[in-house]
Motif scaffolding. Structure first.
Motif, mmCIF file in Angstrom:
data_model
loop_
_atom_site.group_PDB
_atom_site.id
_atom_site.type_symbol
_atom_site.label_atom_id
_atom_site.label_comp_id
_atom_site.label_asym_id
_atom_site.label_seq_id
_atom_site.Cartn_x
_atom_site.Cartn_y
_atom_site.Cartn_z
ATOM 1 N N LEU A 13 -7.913 78.573 -24.786
ATOM 2 C CA LEU A 13 -8.662 78.143 -23.603
ATOM 3 C C LEU A 13 -7.883 77.141 -22.781
ATOM 4 O O LEU A 13 -7.890 77.194 -21.539
ATOM 5 C CB LEU A 13 -10.007 77.543 -24.027
ATOM 6 N N GLY A 14 -7.205 76.203 -23.455
ATOM 7 C CA GLY A 14 -6.473 75.168 -22.723
ATOM 8 C C GLY A 14 -5.367 75.746 -21.855
ATOM 9 O O GLY A 14 -5.266 75.438 -20.658
ATOM 10 N N ILE A 15 -4.536 76.602 -22.442
ATOM 11 C CA ILE A 15 -3.440 77.218 -21.685
ATOM 12 C C ILE A 15 -3.988 78.071 -20.551
ATOM 13 O O ILE A 15 -3.481 78.032 -19.423
ATOM 14 C CB ILE A 15 -2.550 78.051 -22.632
ATOM 15 N N SER A 16 -5.031 78.833 -20.824
ATOM 16 C CA SER A 16 -5.592 79.724 -19.802
ATOM 17 C C SER A 16 -6.190 78.929 -18.643
ATOM 18 O O SER A 16 -5.976 79.265 -17.475
ATOM 19 C CB SER A 16 -6.659 80.629 -20.430
ATOM 20 N N VAL A 17 -6.950 77.888 -18.947
ATOM 21 C CA VAL A 17 -7.585 77.091 -17.885
ATOM 22 C C VAL A 17 -6.536 76.384 -17.033
ATOM 23 O O VAL A 17 -6.631 76.360 -15.805
ATOM 24 C CB VAL A 17 -8.569 76.080 -18.503
ATOM 25 N N VAL A 18 -5.515 75.816 -17.678
ATOM 26 C CA VAL A 18 -4.456 75.145 -16.921
ATOM 27 C C VAL A 18 -3.726 76.136 -16.016
ATOM 28 O O VAL A 18 -3.464 75.858 -14.839
ATOM 29 C CB VAL A 18 -3.467 74.450 -17.880
ATOM 30 N N ALA A 19 -3.394 77.312 -16.564
ATOM 31 C CA ALA A 19 -2.695 78.322 -15.769
ATOM 32 C C ALA A 19 -3.545 78.795 -14.595
ATOM 33 O O ALA A 19 -3.037 78.951 -13.471
ATOM 34 C CB ALA A 19 -2.310 79.508 -16.648
ATOM 35 N N VAL A 20 -4.842 79.000 -14.823
ATOM 36 C CA VAL A 20 -5.720 79.438 -13.742
ATOM 37 C C VAL A 20 -5.862 78.356 -12.678
ATOM 38 O O VAL A 20 -5.888 78.647 -11.478
ATOM 39 C CB VAL A 20 -7.105 79.840 -14.304
ATOM 40 N N CYS A 21 -5.950 77.090 -13.091
ATOM 41 C CA CYS A 21 -6.041 75.992 -12.116
ATOM 42 C C CYS A 21 -4.795 75.925 -11.237
ATOM 43 O O CYS A 21 -4.895 75.771 -10.012
ATOM 44 C CB CYS A 21 -6.249 74.663 -12.848
ATOM 45 N N PHE A 22 -3.619 76.044 -11.848
ATOM 46 C CA PHE A 22 -2.386 76.033 -11.065
ATOM 47 C C PHE A 22 -2.313 77.223 -10.111
ATOM 48 O O PHE A 22 -1.946 77.086 -8.940
ATOM 49 C CB PHE A 22 -1.169 76.034 -11.995
ATOM 50 N N SER A 23 -2.662 78.407 -10.634
ATOM 51 C CA SER A 23 -2.610 79.598 -9.779
ATOM 52 C C SER A 23 -3.656 79.530 -8.675
ATOM 53 O O SER A 23 -3.426 80.026 -7.565
ATOM 54 C CB SER A 23 -2.804 80.859 -10.625
ATOM 55 N N LEU A 24 -4.796 78.894 -8.952
ATOM 56 C CA LEU A 24 -5.822 78.719 -7.923
ATOM 57 C C LEU A 24 -5.312 77.834 -6.797
ATOM 58 O O LEU A 24 -5.515 78.137 -5.613
ATOM 59 C CB LEU A 24 -7.083 78.117 -8.546
ATOM 60 N N VAL A 25 -4.650 76.745 -7.155
ATOM 61 C CA VAL A 25 -4.124 75.828 -6.133
ATOM 62 C C VAL A 25 -3.052 76.513 -5.294
ATOM 63 O O VAL A 25 -3.093 76.512 -4.056
ATOM 64 C CB VAL A 25 -3.563 74.551 -6.797
ATOM 65 N N VAL A 26 -2.071 77.128 -5.976
ATOM 66 C CA VAL A 26 -0.967 77.774 -5.248
ATOM 67 C C VAL A 26 -1.469 78.977 -4.458
ATOM 68 O O VAL A 26 -1.191 79.130 -3.266
ATOM 69 C CB VAL A 26 0.144 78.200 -6.234
ATOM 70 N N GLY A 27 -2.225 79.853 -5.122
ATOM 71 C CA GLY A 27 -2.749 81.029 -4.433
ATOM 72 C C GLY A 27 -3.725 80.665 -3.339
ATOM 73 O O GLY A 27 -3.774 81.323 -2.291
ATOM 74 N N GLY A 28 -4.520 79.604 -3.554
ATOM 75 C CA GLY A 28 -5.454 79.165 -2.526
ATOM 76 C C GLY A 28 -4.749 78.672 -1.277
ATOM 77 O O GLY A 28 -5.146 79.003 -0.152
ATOM 78 N N ILE A 29 -3.693 77.899 -1.470
ATOM 79 C CA ILE A 29 -2.926 77.399 -0.314
ATOM 80 C C ILE A 29 -2.281 78.549 0.452
ATOM 81 O O ILE A 29 -2.346 78.613 1.688
ATOM 82 C CB ILE A 29 -1.865 76.390 -0.787
ATOM 83 N N LEU A 30 -1.659 79.470 -0.304
ATOM 84 C CA LEU A 30 -0.994 80.602 0.358
ATOM 85 C C LEU A 30 -2.010 81.506 1.049
ATOM 86 O O LEU A 30 -1.805 81.927 2.202
ATOM 87 C CB LEU A 30 -0.199 81.400 -0.673
ATOM 88 N N GLY A 31 -3.103 81.820 0.366
ATOM 89 C CA GLY A 31 -4.112 82.701 0.952
ATOM 90 C C GLY A 31 -4.797 82.080 2.150
ATOM 91 O O GLY A 31 -5.036 82.746 3.168
ATOM 92 N N ALA A 32 -5.114 80.777 2.063
ATOM 93 C CA ALA A 32 -5.752 80.100 3.185
ATOM 94 C C ALA A 32 -4.815 80.030 4.384
ATOM 95 O O ALA A 32 -5.240 80.225 5.534
ATOM 96 C CB ALA A 32 -6.182 78.694 2.767
ATOM 97 N N SER A 33 -3.546 79.771 4.137
ATOM 98 C CA SER A 33 -2.573 79.722 5.235
ATOM 99 C C SER A 33 -2.416 81.085 5.890
ATOM 100 O O SER A 33 -2.377 81.199 7.118
ATOM 101 C CB SER A 33 -1.217 79.227 4.709
#
Length: 294
Positions: free
Chosen positions: A97-117
């Motif tokens: 759970l720890g690795i998965s949640v951290v990876a999803v949080c990072f991908s959410l931030v990066v993907g969110g910035i790219l997708g929003a832009s």
């Protein structure tokens, strides 16, 4: 109306929206079951170190007690090294759970910035970002993750990096689609009219109004990332022994699956139950956040 009154009205509106979502979510029995299981998993992660000592119970070998069937002393039995399987599942939840949640949080931030832009600015920015995401999407997520970990070496950091990169395209497309639905709204035009900068508009007005699909995608993506983490550990590219991880436990116990099926049955059931609960919760959130279903 004063600024204080405006803030109070906004806070009251947000509380009303949150209560409305919770009210609809409670009607979905599957979603509530998924939420209950997720809460239990969080408690498992939080109290694993208190219930089972990591050094003496989880990773310490006890050869005389190896391959014992489930009993009162060992509810899930012991593995090929004599370690308590239930204790390893509890601590394995921290890794999975720890690795998965951290990876999803990072991908959410990066993907969110790219997708929003991409969705907000459009034009060349949109084309460059989305064509890059299309290239990454052309490669299956698990294959991309395997390639990255194999190239960089097996470690927790490289595992998180691989899972993050493989999840970014999905988040960027979801966020872009959500942003496109609100980009031309009147409140966005009003924010531009009063001179608000693009960064402030995206963070203060665009993203908060796209939170529904983003939240649903995040919940569902955690389940998929847990499965990818287990798959990589099963192949020897994820969490390394003797650290417990559900996929690694499946891999180490597959030799004994015919005579001692419980070694692989319990970790496999944990993976299945966890992913199922997250999918049930994600489906419930999608229904609760969709105004057409209210």
């Amino acid at each position: 109306m004063s600024k204080g009154n405006n803030n109070a009205a906004t806070s009251a509106k947000k509380r009303g929206q949150m209560y409305d979502v919770w009210r609809h979510l409670k009607r979905n029995k599957g979603a509530m079951l998924g939420l209950a299981i997720v809460v239990l998993l969080i408690l498992m992660v939080a109290f694993a170190g208190i219930i089972y000592d990591y050094e003496d119970v989880v990773i310490k070998q006890d050869i005389p007690n190896r391959l014992q069937s489930p009993s009162a002393a060992h509810p899930f039995g012991t593995d090929e090294m004599g370690r308590d399987i239930m204790a390893r599942i509890f601590h394995g939840a921290r890794m999975s759970l720890g690795i998965s949640v951290v990876a999803v949080c990072f991908s959410l931030v990066v993907g969110g910035i790219l997708g929003a832009s991409a969705g907000f600015f459009g034009g060349t920015v949109d084309m460059v970002i989305m064509r890059t995401m299309d290239i990454l999407l052309a490669v299956p997520n698990i294959l991309l993750a395997i390639t990255i970990v194999a190239a960089l070496g097996a470690s927790n950091f490289n595992l998180i990096l691989a899972l993050t990169i493989s999840s970014v395209p999905g988040f960027s497309r979801i966020v872009r689609g959500a942003v496109l639905t609100v980009r031309d709204s009147e409140y966005i035009e009003a924010a531009r009219a009063i001179g608000a900068k693009n960064g402030r508009i995206i963070l203060s007005h665009v993203i908060p109004n796209c939170i529904g699909p983003i939240l649903v995608q995040t919940t569902l993506n955690v389940g998929g990332t847990i499965l990818s983490t287990a798959g990589l550990s099963f192949l020897g590219l994820g969490v390394q022994a003797p650290r417990p991880e559900w996929g690694g436990m499946l891999s180490s116990g597959r030799t004994y699956i015919r005579d001692y099926s419980y070694i692989t049955m319990f970790p496999g059931c944990m993976i299945m139950i966890t992913i199922l609960s997250l999918n049930l919760l994600g489906d419930g959130l999608r229904d609760a956040l969709d105004p057409r279903l209210k």
